[in-house]
Design an enzyme around this catalytic site. Sequence first.
Site, mmCIF file in Angstrom:
data_model
loop_
_atom_site.group_PDB
_atom_site.id
_atom_site.type_symbol
_atom_site.label_atom_id
_atom_site.label_comp_id
_atom_site.label_asym_id
_atom_site.label_seq_id
_atom_site.Cartn_x
_atom_site.Cartn_y
_atom_site.Cartn_z
ATOM 1 N N GLU A 47 0.832 -1.203 0.000
ATOM 2 C CA GLU A 47 0.000 0.000 0.000
ATOM 3 C C GLU A 47 0.867 1.254 0.000
ATOM 4 O O GLU A 47 1.918 1.303 0.658
ATOM 5 C CB GLU A 47 -0.900 0.069 1.247
ATOM 6 C CG GLU A 47 -1.841 -1.099 1.435
ATOM 7 C CD GLU A 47 -3.015 -1.103 0.493
ATOM 8 O OE1 GLU A 47 -3.231 -0.095 -0.213
ATOM 9 O OE2 GLU A 47 -3.725 -2.122 0.453
ATOM 10 N N THR A 48 0.408 2.262 -0.718
ATOM 11 C CA THR A 48 0.904 3.632 -0.594
ATOM 12 C C THR A 48 -0.266 4.497 -0.173
ATOM 13 O O THR A 48 -1.331 4.460 -0.798
ATOM 14 C CB THR A 48 1.491 4.147 -1.922
ATOM 15 O OG1 THR A 48 2.635 3.358 -2.271
ATOM 16 C CG2 THR A 48 1.913 5.598 -1.790
#
Length: 260
Positions: A47-48
């Site tokens: 995830e970002t």
Amino acid sequence: MTELALYQVDAFSDAVFAGNPAAVCPLDDWLPDETLQAIAQENNLSETAFFVPNGSGYHLRWFTPAFEVRLCGHATLASAFVITRLLKPETERVQFETASGPLIVSRQGEAFTMDFPAQPPEPFNDGDAVFEILGFRPQAVLASEKMMAVLAGEAEVREAEPHMERIKHLPVKGLILTAEGEDCDFVSRYFAPHAGIPEDPVTGSAHCVMAPYWAERLGKTVMEARQISARGGSLTVEHRGERVLLTGKAALYLEGRIRV
């Protein structure tokens, strides 16, 4: 060309090289969605997170390398870490507006508690899909937003080698394997190849599914959980009916700037 700050935080761990790494990118204003997705793909982490200040706190969004998601635990924890430890160290409570509604994160010393929506699973007729994925039958199969297979014990969860391509064809978002723990209340692993994440190291949102199940089965509302991926991570889970409190720590691994 624009320069942006970027942080990488190992969530659900009190030290680097464990837990679940998330990239966090604070923004003043939203960039185009295709740019956000390109940054997440370049980071190549599960995830970002991107956030923009708003009137009550921050608007928060999460992207896997493949697409945007509606709920993510470890990148929310990482975002709160960046805000309360680095950007505004006097802050002890952060409110995020997200696709899953308002999410509150409070800080007590080194620990962060996230208030998330519960996603209680229901028994699910999978047509032997999980059997074909694992090569053996689980004790039970349930589902809400994610599929959950309950196994006989921690060793089965640890030693499982699920078939990734078959997981992609499940009608929900990935597969949780879980069982009672040997030195904690329950353990798990989570597989999300549909999102470009063969195995996620530690998954906050998966505990929103598991917490209602284990609270009922174990007869307790506060539980110690461990995700037994190769990196591993620990968290305290509290089931509060329609909400789940997830408490864990985080460690800063990287601080830098990117050019887009």
